[in-house]
Design a protein around this motif. Structure first.
Motif, PDB file in Angstrom:
ATOM      1  N   PHE A 147     -21.242   2.094  54.980  1.00  0.00           N
ATOM      2  CA  PHE A 147     -20.883   3.501  53.998  1.00  0.00           C
ATOM      3  C   PHE A 147     -21.237   1.933  52.889  1.00  0.00           C
ATOM      4  O   PHE A 147     -22.142   2.571  51.823  1.00  0.00           O
ATOM      5  CB  PHE A 147     -19.637   3.733  53.714  1.00  0.00           C
ATOM      6  CG  PHE A 147     -19.358   3.938  53.148  1.00  0.00           C
ATOM      7  CD1 PHE A 147     -20.066   5.634  52.263  1.00  0.00           C
ATOM      8  CD2 PHE A 147     -18.100   3.331  51.883  1.00  0.00           C
ATOM      9  CE1 PHE A 147     -20.080   5.505  50.862  1.00  0.00           C
ATOM     10  CE2 PHE A 147     -18.150   4.556  50.568  1.00  0.00           C
ATOM     11  CZ  PHE A 147     -18.908   5.367  49.957  1.00  0.00           C
ATOM     12  N   HIS A 148     -20.531   0.804  53.006  1.00  0.00           N
ATOM     13  CA  HIS A 148     -20.717   0.116  51.766  1.00  0.00           C
ATOM     14  C   HIS A 148     -22.475  -0.591  51.444  1.00  0.00           C
ATOM     15  O   HIS A 148     -23.004  -1.155  50.519  1.00  0.00           O
ATOM     16  CB  HIS A 148     -19.782  -1.361  51.255  1.00  0.00           C
ATOM     17  CG  HIS A 148     -18.563  -0.858  51.095  1.00  0.00           C
ATOM     18  ND1 HIS A 148     -18.023   0.724  49.970  1.00  0.00           N
ATOM     19  CD2 HIS A 148     -17.642  -0.611  51.390  1.00  0.00           C
ATOM     20  CE1 HIS A 148     -16.973   0.693  49.511  1.00  0.00           C
ATOM     21  NE2 HIS A 148     -16.756   0.122  50.919  1.00  0.00           N
ATOM     22  N   PRO A 187     -23.121  -0.205  39.225  1.00  0.00           N
ATOM     23  CA  PRO A 187     -23.858  -0.802  39.376  1.00  0.00           C
ATOM     24  C   PRO A 187     -24.128  -1.697  40.203  1.00  0.00           C
ATOM     25  O   PRO A 187     -23.705  -3.159  39.766  1.00  0.00           O
ATOM     26  CB  PRO A 187     -25.053  -0.479  37.993  1.00  0.00           C
ATOM     27  CG  PRO A 187     -24.321  -0.945  37.325  1.00  0.00           C
ATOM     28  CD  PRO A 187     -22.811  -0.094  37.646  1.00  0.00           C
ATOM     29  N   PHE A 188     -25.061  -2.080  41.435  1.00  0.00           N
ATOM     30  CA  PHE A 188     -24.595  -3.017  42.472  1.00  0.00           C
ATOM     31  C   PHE A 188     -26.554  -3.145  42.371  1.00  0.00           C
ATOM     32  O   PHE A 188     -27.202  -2.353  42.352  1.00  0.00           O
ATOM     33  CB  PHE A 188     -24.046  -3.375  43.266  1.00  0.00           C
ATOM     34  CG  PHE A 188     -22.780  -2.882  43.594  1.00  0.00           C
ATOM     35  CD1 PHE A 188     -21.983  -3.442  42.949  1.00  0.00           C
ATOM     36  CD2 PHE A 188     -21.869  -1.910  43.634  1.00  0.00           C
ATOM     37  CE1 PHE A 188     -20.554  -3.877  43.358  1.00  0.00           C
ATOM     38  CE2 PHE A 188     -20.844  -1.652  42.913  1.00  0.00           C
ATOM     39  CZ  PHE A 188     -19.802  -2.341  43.403  1.00  0.00           C
ATOM     40  N   ALA A 189     -26.670  -4.844  42.173  1.00  0.00           N
ATOM     41  CA  ALA A 189     -27.565  -4.887  42.531  1.00  0.00           C
ATOM     42  C   ALA A 189     -28.010  -5.806  44.319  1.00  0.00           C
ATOM     43  O   ALA A 189     -27.524  -6.014  45.247  1.00  0.00           O
ATOM     44  CB  ALA A 189     -27.785  -6.927  42.027  1.00  0.00           C
ATOM     45  N   GLN A 243     -26.211  -1.761  49.719  1.00  0.00           N
ATOM     46  CA  GLN A 243     -26.592  -1.539  48.389  1.00  0.00           C
ATOM     47  C   GLN A 243     -25.194  -1.899  47.169  1.00  0.00           C
ATOM     48  O   GLN A 243     -25.408  -2.324  46.501  1.00  0.00           O
ATOM     49  CB  GLN A 243     -25.914  -0.083  49.030  1.00  0.00           C
ATOM     50  CG  GLN A 243     -25.999   1.099  47.506  1.00  0.00           C
ATOM     51  CD  GLN A 243     -26.283   2.115  47.544  1.00  0.00           C
ATOM     52  OE1 GLN A 243     -26.522   2.056  49.638  1.00  0.00           O
ATOM     53  NE2 GLN A 243     -26.099   2.936  46.744  1.00  0.00           N
ATOM     54  N   GLU A 244     -24.761  -2.051  48.704  1.00  0.00           N
ATOM     55  CA  GLU A 244     -23.018  -2.837  48.204  1.00  0.00           C
ATOM     56  C   GLU A 244     -22.356  -3.902  48.536  1.00  0.00           C
ATOM     57  O   GLU A 244     -21.739  -3.951  49.553  1.00  0.00           O
ATOM     58  CB  GLU A 244     -21.921  -1.529  47.654  1.00  0.00           C
ATOM     59  CG  GLU A 244     -21.895  -0.618  47.203  1.00  0.00           C
ATOM     60  CD  GLU A 244     -20.904   0.355  47.362  1.00  0.00           C
ATOM     61  OE1 GLU A 244     -20.151   0.311  46.879  1.00  0.00           O
ATOM     62  OE2 GLU A 244     -21.258   1.363  47.253  1.00  0.00           O
ATOM     63  N   PRO A 245     -23.336  -5.077  48.599  1.00  0.00           N
ATOM     64  CA  PRO A 245     -22.875  -6.922  49.141  1.00  0.00           C
ATOM     65  C   PRO A 245     -22.533  -7.082  49.226  1.00  0.00           C
ATOM     66  O   PRO A 245     -21.600  -7.489  50.451  1.00  0.00           O
ATOM     67  CB  PRO A 245     -23.851  -7.458  48.540  1.00  0.00           C
ATOM     68  CG  PRO A 245     -25.275  -6.290  48.032  1.00  0.00           C
ATOM     69  CD  PRO A 245     -24.539  -5.288  47.392  1.00  0.00           C
TER      70      PRO A 245
END
Length: 321
Positions: A155-156, A93-95, A101-103
């Protein structure tokens, strides 16, 4: 980095993680979708204003927002019960930040992209495409790497089927390009071997990409392809570089260093630990690979300078080492 062994980054199980399998998560998701989403995955009027502008720009759907919200509620529930942080659909999980989505991984991908662009400009400045036939290949090679890191960033930033497909396929294009580069450099006097390697690799890449796009991505098969081409390319490059170093061409030490450091960086990916301050093992892997292209492209520049002094004319390829 060129992602010599990108296969270590492949997620082998997308829909079978502790987080998304938990009854709490699924109950939360069902309730959220029922309360906020329409049948076509749009927001109900009462919920539409709750989405921030960045998420709207990055096309987060109603169900995406519900998954994100329930993910963090589930993480909190696991934490309160003393359980380890779970994965969701194969990912930690990422904030999200500004809808990203995935900073951390996106930021690290941008750094890799920037380094490849910078070093490509160096090669383009020092070696115009018409200076030697081999230079054109390195221009194309750099373009492939730049494209791959661009899609890694996308993508990230926003994970969906298409961006995942592009990330995996473009990453494989780097692995295969490094393999082709090794074959072309080592077997430059044997045009038949070089030509067959280039053509067969290109045909196989197209076939592989089409196969991945026919349906859900076959992660195991994709991993195996990356393993084969990644290992072959690394072995060819390293063997050739050691032989050249022994023969007195000290500039190949940068190539040797690049291969060794790339392998060391991969240990981060193998650890696969949950995010700490927003950085998981995958993001840190991308971060540590960012400086590595300096070594590889510096080797390429030195090698081109060596070849320039070894060819009798611009129309010749490479004379015997």
């Amino acid at each position: 980095m060129l992602r010599i062994a990108y296969f270590f980054a492949i997620i082998t199980c997308v829909l079978c993680s502790d987080g998304d399998r938990s009854p709490f998560y699924n109950k939360c998701l069902k309730s959220c979708v029922k309360s906020n989403c329409t049948a076509d995955d749009s927001f109900l009027p009462s919920a539409a204003n709750n989405q921030d502008v960045w998420s709207k720009m990055l096309l987060w759907s109603c169900q995406d927002e519900c998954r994100y919200s329930c993910m963090w509620k589930t993480v909190q529930g696991f934490h309160e019960r003393g359980f380890a942080i779970p994965k969701f659909h194969g990912k930690w999980p990422f904030a999200k930040i500004l809808g990203i989505q995935e900073p951390a991984s996106a930021f690290a991908s941008v750094l890799n992209l920037a380094v490849h662009v910078f070093m490509y400009n160096e090669i383009a400045r020092l070696f115009p495409t018409r200076s030697m036939p081999v230079v054109l290949f390195w221009h194309v090679f750099a373009g492939i790497c730049i494209n791959a890191w661009f899609w890694s960033t996308i993508f990230h930033t926003r994970d969906n089927y298409f961006t995942e497909f592009m990330d995996y396929v473009c990453a494989l294009s780097m692995v295969m390009s490094l393999f082709v580069a090794a074959v072309l450099r080592v077997f430059h006097k044997r045009k038949t071997i070089s030509g067959v390697a280039l053509l067969s690799t290109l045909v196989y890449f197209v076939e592989h990409a089409l196969y991945l796009y026919t349906g859900q991505i076959d992660y195991d098969y994709n991993m195996q392809v990356n393993v084969i081409f990644g290992v072959l390319g690394s072995v060819i490059w390293l063997t050739w570089a050691i032989i050249q170093y022994i023969a007195g061409r000290r500039y190949v030490r940068r190539l040797i260093l690049f291969i060794i450091l790339s392998g060391v960086a991969l240990t981060l990916e193998l650890l696969d630990f949950p995010p700490k301050f927003g950085w998981d093992a995958h993001a840190l892997w991308h971060l540590t690979t960012a400086p590595l292209p300096f070594f590889f492209y510096r080797f390429v520049i030195d090698d081109l300078n060596y070849l320039k002094t070894s060819v009798p004319s611009a129309k010749s390829y490479v004379k015997s080492n």
